[in-house]
Design a protein around this motif. Structure first.
Motif, PDB file in Angstrom:
ATOM      1  N   ILE A 176      84.019  34.596  69.010  1.00 16.50           N
ATOM      2  CA  ILE A 176      84.447  36.077  69.397  1.00 16.50           C
ATOM      3  C   ILE A 176      86.079  35.832  69.347  1.00 16.50           C
ATOM      4  O   ILE A 176      86.691  36.948  68.916  1.00 16.50           O
ATOM      5  CB  ILE A 176      83.844  36.325  70.710  1.00 16.50           C
ATOM      6  CG1 ILE A 176      82.428  36.674  70.485  1.00 16.50           C
ATOM      7  CG2 ILE A 176      84.750  37.304  71.251  1.00 16.50           C
ATOM      8  CD1 ILE A 176      81.526  36.786  71.943  1.00 16.50           C
TER       9      ILE A 176
ATOM     10  N   ALA B 217      87.627  38.208  66.504  1.00 11.94           N
ATOM     11  CA  ALA B 217      88.524  39.085  67.281  1.00 11.94           C
ATOM     12  C   ALA B 217      89.940  39.220  66.814  1.00 11.94           C
ATOM     13  O   ALA B 217      90.566  40.220  66.247  1.00 11.94           O
ATOM     14  CB  ALA B 217      88.585  39.185  68.569  1.00 11.94           C
TER      15      ALA B 217
ATOM     16  N   VAL C 246      81.895  39.456  64.187  1.00 10.83           N
ATOM     17  CA  VAL C 246      82.985  40.184  65.039  1.00 10.83           C
ATOM     18  C   VAL C 246      84.111  40.472  64.413  1.00 10.83           C
ATOM     19  O   VAL C 246      84.488  41.711  64.763  1.00 10.83           O
ATOM     20  CB  VAL C 246      83.310  38.914  66.321  1.00 10.83           C
ATOM     21  CG1 VAL C 246      84.549  39.681  66.983  1.00 10.83           C
ATOM     22  CG2 VAL C 246      82.199  38.706  67.240  1.00 10.83           C
TER      23      VAL C 246
ATOM     24  N   VAL D 124      85.228  44.448  64.604  1.00 13.97           N
ATOM     25  CA  VAL D 124      86.746  44.709  65.231  1.00 13.97           C
ATOM     26  C   VAL D 124      87.264  45.368  64.320  1.00 13.97           C
ATOM     27  O   VAL D 124      88.185  46.512  64.515  1.00 13.97           O
ATOM     28  CB  VAL D 124      87.389  43.296  65.693  1.00 13.97           C
ATOM     29  CG1 VAL D 124      88.610  43.586  66.100  1.00 13.97           C
ATOM     30  CG2 VAL D 124      86.536  42.829  67.057  1.00 13.97           C
TER      31      VAL D 124
ATOM     32  N   VAL E  62      85.509  44.462  71.720  1.00 12.33           N
ATOM     33  CA  VAL E  62      84.781  43.432  71.623  1.00 12.33           C
ATOM     34  C   VAL E  62      83.401  43.995  72.475  1.00 12.33           C
ATOM     35  O   VAL E  62      82.359  44.034  72.086  1.00 12.33           O
ATOM     36  CB  VAL E  62      85.150  42.074  72.173  1.00 12.33           C
ATOM     37  CG1 VAL E  62      84.059  41.145  72.436  1.00 12.33           C
ATOM     38  CG2 VAL E  62      86.142  41.370  71.232  1.00 12.33           C
TER      39      VAL E  62
END
Length: 291
Positions: free
Chosen positions: A107, A111, A170, A174, A202
């Protein structure tokens, strides 16, 4: 009255997702199986009259349903059911902990790569691609050969080979959300980049992240079984599903129950997590219009 009719016709998104999940019978069966496995591995060993390391040489290779030994005994007279429950506890623990570590790393990397893009995103995603170039099992064995086998080492090694898929998911989510109105509004109100990433973007990408998490648990259980089976994971006398299979391989003809029991548990665990992931994917997909 009109308000009640409207809320009935258009249920809240969470309620709609729950209804879609409940219609996925394999996902429900998988969730129930996972709950049973967790409860059995957590509390089952305390309900048995035998410890998983208790040795009774006089009862070696007792077949299933031999008195108090429901699943029989192994080559040292240890109760197979007790070792199976402890092995499931170890394997599930490694699966869950490795999943959490992989999710956190994936993550964060995804991100940053998706939010900043440009050079930062390119460098991070090329790092992900570089690690993905290596076959997972060979990379895992190479790393395991350089470290001391054990619970912590096995968990970290599995997590180190699983975070890349999460990062890719992710990053894509994003990158697609960073230009949405709520993200632009948060930036206009002076929110920091970290707050926008982890408080706005997120959370709105949690649906595919949850699916990836369930699939990562299944993958981690399999990888732990590979490592322990090959002697690089959990070491005897501690039990895991993988090293139980390793110990049973030379007794396949004389005592097949030693391999059948852990093999069934591994199959049930991995299949159940895969079914659960499929159910979550269908339930959390906003394009699904199942009433």
């Amino acid at each position: 009255m009109a308000t009640v009719a409207l809320s009935t016709a258009h249920p809240a998104p969470r309620l709609a997702a729950w209804r879609r999940f409940c219609r996925h019978r394999l996902a429900l069966a998988g969730a129930l199986t996972i709950v049973l496995l967790v409860l059995a591995s957590a509390f089952g060993p305390y309900l048995l009259p035998f410890d998983d390391t208790y040795i009774d040489i006089m009862k070696r290779f007792a077949p299933p349903l031999s008195g108090a030994h429901i699943l029989g005994t192994d080559e040292l007279g240890r109760d197979v059911l007790a070792r199976l429950m402890m092995g499931a506890r170890v394997s599930l623990s490694i699966g869950f902990v490795a999943m959490v570590i992989a999710m956190v790393v994936g993550i964060v990397v995804g991100a940053f790569a998706g939010f900043y893009g440009g050079v930062v995103g390119a460098v991070l995603m090329r790092l992900v691609d570089a690690v993905l170039c290596f076959p997972t099992i060979f990379l895992l064995l190479a790393l395991a050969a350089l470290t001391e086998p054990g619970f912590a080492t096995t968990t970290v090694l599995i997590a180190a080979t699983a975070w890349m898929w999460v990062a890719r998911v992710v990053e894509a989510q994003v990158r697609s959300l960073r230009e949405r109105e709520f993200a632009v509004a948060a930036l206009a109100f002076g929110s920091s980049n970290l707050r926008i990433m982890f408080r706005e973007l997120v959370p709105n990408a949690m649906a595919p992240i949850l699916v990836a998490a369930t699939l990562n648990v299944a993958k981690a259980i399999l990888l732990e079984s590979y490592l322990s089976y090959l002697g690089y994971g959990i070491q005897p006398p501690a039990a895991s599903l993988g090293n139980m299979l390793n110990n049973a391989q030379i007794y396949l003809t004389s005592a097949p129950w030693l391999a059948i029991a852990p093999g069934i548990v591994i199959t049930l665990a991995v299949t159940s997590f895969n079914f659960l992931g499929d159910g979550l994917r269908d339930a959390l997909d906003p394009r699904m219009n199942i009433p």
